[in-house]
Design a protein around this motif. Structure first.
Motif, PDB file in Angstrom:
ATOM      1  N   VAL A 148       0.851  -1.205   0.000  1.00  0.00           N
ATOM      2  CA  VAL A 148       0.000   0.000   0.000  1.00  0.00           C
ATOM      3  C   VAL A 148       0.872   1.236   0.000  1.00  0.00           C
ATOM      4  CG1 VAL A 148      -2.163  -0.792   1.048  1.00  0.00           C
ATOM      5  CG2 VAL A 148      -0.248  -0.160   2.512  1.00  0.00           C
ATOM      6  N   GLY A 149       0.386   2.281  -0.662  1.00  0.00           N
ATOM      7  CA  GLY A 149       1.137   3.532  -0.733  1.00  0.00           C
ATOM      8  C   GLY A 149       1.926   3.600  -2.018  1.00  0.00           C
ATOM      9  N   HIS A 150       2.871   4.528  -2.047  1.00  0.00           N
ATOM     10  CA  HIS A 150       3.666   4.694  -3.259  1.00  0.00           C
ATOM     11  C   HIS A 150       5.008   5.300  -2.859  1.00  0.00           C
ATOM     12  CE1 HIS A 150       4.507   5.268  -7.461  1.00  0.00           C
ATOM     13  NE2 HIS A 150       4.854   6.520  -7.218  1.00  0.00           N
ATOM     14  N   ALA A 190       6.190  -6.956   7.968  1.00  0.00           N
ATOM     15  CA  ALA A 190       5.713  -5.706   7.365  1.00  0.00           C
ATOM     16  C   ALA A 190       6.946  -4.856   7.123  1.00  0.00           C
ATOM     17  CB  ALA A 190       4.758  -4.991   8.311  1.00  0.00           C
ATOM     18  N   VAL A 191       7.096  -4.369   5.898  1.00  0.00           N
ATOM     19  CA  VAL A 191       8.268  -3.579   5.519  1.00  0.00           C
ATOM     20  C   VAL A 191       7.802  -2.153   5.255  1.00  0.00           C
ATOM     21  CG1 VAL A 191      10.203  -3.414   3.907  1.00  0.00           C
ATOM     22  CG2 VAL A 191       9.200  -5.656   4.424  1.00  0.00           C
ATOM     23  N   THR A 192       8.324  -1.210   6.032  1.00  0.00           N
ATOM     24  CA  THR A 192       7.868   0.178   5.909  1.00  0.00           C
ATOM     25  C   THR A 192       8.922   1.008   5.182  1.00  0.00           C
ATOM     26  OG1 THR A 192       6.660  -0.075   7.965  1.00  0.00           O
ATOM     27  CG2 THR A 192       7.046   2.178   7.231  1.00  0.00           C
ATOM     28  N   TYR A 193       8.480   1.759   4.172  1.00  0.00           N
ATOM     29  CA  TYR A 193       9.378   2.614   3.389  1.00  0.00           C
ATOM     30  C   TYR A 193       9.100   4.051   3.813  1.00  0.00           C
ATOM     31  CZ  TYR A 193       9.492  -1.702   0.727  1.00  0.00           C
ATOM     32  OH  TYR A 193       9.620  -3.024   0.363  1.00  0.00           O
ATOM     33  N   LYS A 194      10.133   4.732   4.296  1.00  0.00           N
ATOM     34  CA  LYS A 194       9.917   6.077   4.856  1.00  0.00           C
ATOM     35  C   LYS A 194      10.791   7.122   4.193  1.00  0.00           C
ATOM     36  CE  LYS A 194       8.266   5.696   9.432  1.00  0.00           C
ATOM     37  NZ  LYS A 194       8.380   6.260  10.725  1.00  0.00           N
ATOM     38  N   ARG A 195      10.275   8.338   4.144  1.00  0.00           N
ATOM     39  CA  ARG A 195      11.116   9.486   3.820  1.00  0.00           C
ATOM     40  C   ARG A 195      10.959  10.447   4.985  1.00  0.00           C
ATOM     41  NH1 ARG A 195       9.192  12.572  -0.943  1.00  0.00           N
ATOM     42  NH2 ARG A 195       9.370  10.669  -2.124  1.00  0.00           N
ATOM     43  N   GLY A 196      12.062  10.713   5.704  1.00  0.00           N
ATOM     44  CA  GLY A 196      11.968  11.482   6.939  1.00  0.00           C
ATOM     45  C   GLY A 196      11.047  10.750   7.906  1.00  0.00           C
ATOM     46  N   ASP A 197      10.087  11.479   8.470  1.00  0.00           N
ATOM     47  CA  ASP A 197       9.148  10.848   9.406  1.00  0.00           C
ATOM     48  C   ASP A 197       7.955  10.225   8.708  1.00  0.00           C
ATOM     49  OD1 ASP A 197      10.620  11.647  11.470  1.00  0.00           O
ATOM     50  OD2 ASP A 197       9.437  13.463  11.929  1.00  0.00           O
ATOM     51  N   THR A 235       5.640   7.905   6.437  1.00  0.00           N
ATOM     52  CA  THR A 235       5.514   6.566   5.860  1.00  0.00           C
ATOM     53  C   THR A 235       4.958   6.712   4.452  1.00  0.00           C
ATOM     54  OG1 THR A 235       5.172   5.508   7.982  1.00  0.00           O
ATOM     55  CG2 THR A 235       4.310   4.346   6.057  1.00  0.00           C
ATOM     56  N   LEU A 236       5.753   6.276   3.468  1.00  0.00           N
ATOM     57  CA  LEU A 236       5.307   6.386   2.080  1.00  0.00           C
ATOM     58  C   LEU A 236       4.538   5.139   1.647  1.00  0.00           C
ATOM     59  CD1 LEU A 236       8.631   7.672   0.471  1.00  0.00           C
ATOM     60  CD2 LEU A 236       6.669   9.040   1.192  1.00  0.00           C
ATOM     61  N   GLU A 276      -2.902   1.182   5.153  1.00  0.00           N
ATOM     62  CA  GLU A 276      -3.666   1.928   4.147  1.00  0.00           C
ATOM     63  C   GLU A 276      -4.477   3.030   4.829  1.00  0.00           C
ATOM     64  OE1 GLU A 276      -6.294   0.263   0.650  1.00  0.00           O
ATOM     65  OE2 GLU A 276      -7.482   0.217   2.495  1.00  0.00           O
ATOM     66  N   ARG A 277      -5.121   2.658   5.938  1.00  0.00           N
ATOM     67  CA  ARG A 277      -5.958   3.625   6.655  1.00  0.00           C
ATOM     68  C   ARG A 277      -5.096   4.763   7.221  1.00  0.00           C
ATOM     69  NH1 ARG A 277     -10.272   6.326   6.571  1.00  0.00           N
ATOM     70  NH2 ARG A 277     -11.232   6.791   8.558  1.00  0.00           N
ATOM     71  N   ALA A 278      -3.928   4.408   7.753  1.00  0.00           N
ATOM     72  CA  ALA A 278      -3.059   5.433   8.341  1.00  0.00           C
ATOM     73  C   ALA A 278      -2.579   6.410   7.262  1.00  0.00           C
ATOM     74  CB  ALA A 278      -1.863   4.770   9.039  1.00  0.00           C
ATOM     75  N   ILE A 279      -2.219   5.876   6.078  1.00  0.00           N
ATOM     76  CA  ILE A 279      -1.758   6.764   4.998  1.00  0.00           C
ATOM     77  C   ILE A 279      -2.924   7.649   4.539  1.00  0.00           C
ATOM     78  CG2 ILE A 279      -0.812   6.852   2.649  1.00  0.00           C
ATOM     79  CD1 ILE A 279       0.651   4.200   3.257  1.00  0.00           C
ATOM     80  N   GLU A 280      -4.108   7.060   4.481  1.00  0.00           N
ATOM     81  CA  GLU A 280      -5.313   7.807   4.110  1.00  0.00           C
ATOM     82  C   GLU A 280      -5.521   8.991   5.059  1.00  0.00           C
ATOM     83  OE1 GLU A 280      -8.260   4.534   2.703  1.00  0.00           O
ATOM     84  OE2 GLU A 280      -9.110   5.506   4.456  1.00  0.00           O
ATOM     85  N   LEU A 281      -5.447   8.714   6.346  1.00  0.00           N
ATOM     86  CA  LEU A 281      -5.719   9.766   7.342  1.00  0.00           C
ATOM     87  C   LEU A 281      -4.626  10.835   7.310  1.00  0.00           C
ATOM     88  CD1 LEU A 281      -7.036   7.556  10.286  1.00  0.00           C
ATOM     89  CD2 LEU A 281      -8.367   9.099   8.819  1.00  0.00           C
TER      90      LEU A 281
END
Ligand SMILES: Cc1cc2nc3c(=O)[nH]c(=O)nc-3n(C[C@H](O)[C@H](O)[C@H](O)COP(=O)(O)OP(=O)(O)OC[C@H]3O[C@@H](n4cnc5c(N)ncnc54)[C@H](O)[C@@H]3O)c2cc1C
Ligand code: FES
Length: 511
Positions: free
Chosen positions: A457-459, A478-485, A487-488, A503-508
């Motif tokens: 989820v995300g981009h 779960a693999v999280t891709y971040k830029r700074g703080d 979550t992308l 998905e919900r967290a990125i949405e919010l």
């Protein structure tokens, strides 16, 4: 889910103690002979069917968001009030029952009439509702748009014109179960012939459109016919990049985009023993897995040093490579194919490989020729605004062709994902009817390799940190891709609920 499946299922007719249902919680049970879930969202109680209408995903393992439930497998979203499939990839509704609260228990009563395209109330009409809609493209976005136009009660003519010789099909399956031989032909069409007839969707197959006149509002077909439109949706998808490898004989080299392409590979695979897949892309690797399931000896050739590294990062890419190697796939990375002479391939470093056939999966390019010729704004895809409208009024674009302003990343992006294409088709349809709904879904895709499914989820085109929670080797992470703080994107293996939560967290965060 094992626990849920093994436990005896409560009969919701007998009542369920409300204590067993926290806010956002759900219980799997049955209503007469049907499996169902009972859910609570705030003070409201709902009972709906237990399985998603896309691929039968277990909704009891999904996520409740307000008065909707999201499927854990590919993130379809259903209304808990009507059962309607609000967001693709599911297109059909789930059953719904009335729930009554008596004392400290919830009782499920009669089944509610589901939303049907014919009985759905017409959408609020704007003054510029088009007289007719033409959809160029019979794929994910095109079908989802036609379906939504009818669901919204649009009464005008809907014509879907496709260059494919078969009706809209389950394209993702073409490199997975169908190619592996575990899905029959009749799973592949997304809809039956009767569906189009009942909804009066005119399906024009095997008919490439050669030009679009946005001023005169008509499209010209290669076969000489012209079709006029009130509004137009361009959903022409993408086409495989072709490689001109010296020595290539056409009958030996295959590309994979259409149902016919997949059938042609299956026909070849039936008698073949050895295959080379050129391109360690998602499609290339899914093809490798499907051919291994058929017992074919598979070699993968690609210029990259780690497969899928650009999208998923080094760790996940290495994991995917090892997964394929453990199933017998041989990799020749950091190399390309220099020549093909009969069954012999010579790689750029001189290595020789023998193959009965070759599948090229080296990426796609968006099919934007029509839009370019029509004078629409182009930027490595068709430029659309947040309502998916192109630079010409009344002309929309959706799916692999569209570059849209993504609220979550802040970038203008173009993405080649099945669910994004379908969801864009749905939003474009509503906007064709004047509803002004911005497209703001968080992109989602999945990819399947043997018994491992990666959900994403995300981009994230570029990131500066990758955090892995869990273990790749255990196929549970779960693999999280971040830029700074920020979550992308989040990729998950065997953590479907986590994927929905991400998905919900990125949405919010993007609101
Ligand atoms: C084998 C395979 C496996 C995939 N697996 C996954 C997956 O697991 N997960 C995922 O998220 N995505 C997957 N994808 C990507 C996904 O299928 C695409 O993102 C999606 O199909 C895009 O939808 P679309 O409607 O934009 O284009 P398409 O579905 O490609 O439809 C485009 C339509 O336009 C028609 N067309 C093109 N030009 C013309 C013209 N000039 N005139 C008339 N018609 C025209 C074509 O004939 C076709 O009907 C896969 C793709 C392939 C090929
Ligand atoms: S099974 Fe539910 S979205 Fe695919």
């Amino acid at each position: 889910m094992a626990d849920m499946e093994d436990a005896p299922k409560p009969d919701f007719r007998n009542g369920v103690a409300l204590d067993a249902l926290p806010d956002g919680g759900m219980v799997l049970g049955r209503i007469d002979t049907e499996e169902a879930i009972l859910l609570r969202s705030g003070d409201s109680l709902f009972a709906v069917g237990a399985y998603c209408t896309h691929y039968h995903g277990p909704l009891a393992e999904g996520l409740v968001v307000d008065d909707t439930v999201r499927c854990p497998w590919h993130h379809a979203c259903f209304s808990l009030r009507t059962g309607e499939a609000l967001r693709a990839p599911a297109l059909d509704s789930i059953p719904c029952w009335r729930v009554e609260r008596v004392g400290d228990k919830a009782f499920v009563r009669e089944k509610l009439a589901g939303p049907s395209p014919r009985s759905a109330p017409p959408a609020p009409r704007s003054t510029n509702t088009p007289t007719s809609v033409v959809i160029v493209g019979g794929g994910a976005a095109g079908l989802a748009a036609a379906d939504m136009l009818r669901r919204e009660g649009y009464p005008g003519a809907v014509t879907m014109i496709s260059a494919d010789d078969s009706p809209p099909c389950d394209r993702p399956n073409l490199s997975k179960d169908f190619l592996a031989g575990t899905a029959p032909d009749d799973w592949i069409p997304l809809r039956t012939r009767e569906y189009y007839a009942e909804r009066q969707i005119e399906l024009v197959l095997d008919s490439p459109v050669s030009s679009i006149d946005v001023r005169q509002k008509r499209v010209q077909l290669e076969n000489g016919k012209q079709v006029e439109f009130g509004a137009l949706l361009i959903a022409t998808g993408a086409e495989p990049l072709r490689l001109d490898i010296p020595g290539t004989v056409e009958s030996q080299v295959f590309y994979l985009r259409t149902f016919s392409d997949s059938r042609a590979i299956v026909a070849k695979a039936v008698t073949a023993g050895r295959a080379v897949v050129v391109g360690a892309s998602f499609i290339g690797l899914e093809v490798a897995a499907a051919l291994r399931a058929r017992g074919i000896d598979v070699h993968v050739v690609g210029p990259e040093s780690v497969p899928l590294e650009r999208v998923l990062g080094t760790e996940v890419g290495r994991f995917v490579r090892e997964l394929h190697e453990s199933h017998g796939v041989a990799f020749h990375l950091g190399r390309t194919v220099g020549r093909i002479d009969g069954s012999r391939l010579t790689l750029s470093d001189g290595t020789g490989l023998e193959a009965d056939f070759v599948v090229l999966g080296v990426g796609v390019r968006p099919s934007i020729a029509l839009a370019e010729q029509a004078g629409l704004a182009i930027d490595r895809g068709i430029v659309v605004d947040e309502y998916l409208e192109t630079s010409a009024r009344g002309v929309f674009a959706a799916g692999d062709v569209a570059r849209w302003p993504d609220r979550h990343s802040g970038d203008r992006i173009r993405i080649e994902h099945w669910v994004v294409a379908q969801q864009q088709g749905q939003v474009a349809a509503r906007n064709i009817l004047g509803q002004r709904q911005p497209f703001n879904a968080v992109p989602f895709f999945w990819s399947q390799h043997y018994d491992v499914t990666i959900n994403y989820v995300g981009h994230a085109e570029k990131w500066d940190a990758v955090a892995i929670d869990g273990k790749l080797a255990a196929r549970d992470c779960a693999v999280t891709y971040k830029r700074g703080d920020r979550t992308l994107a989040v990729a998950t293996i065997s953590r479907d609920l986590r994927s929905l939560q991400a998905e919900r967290a990125i949405e919010l965060a993007g609101r």
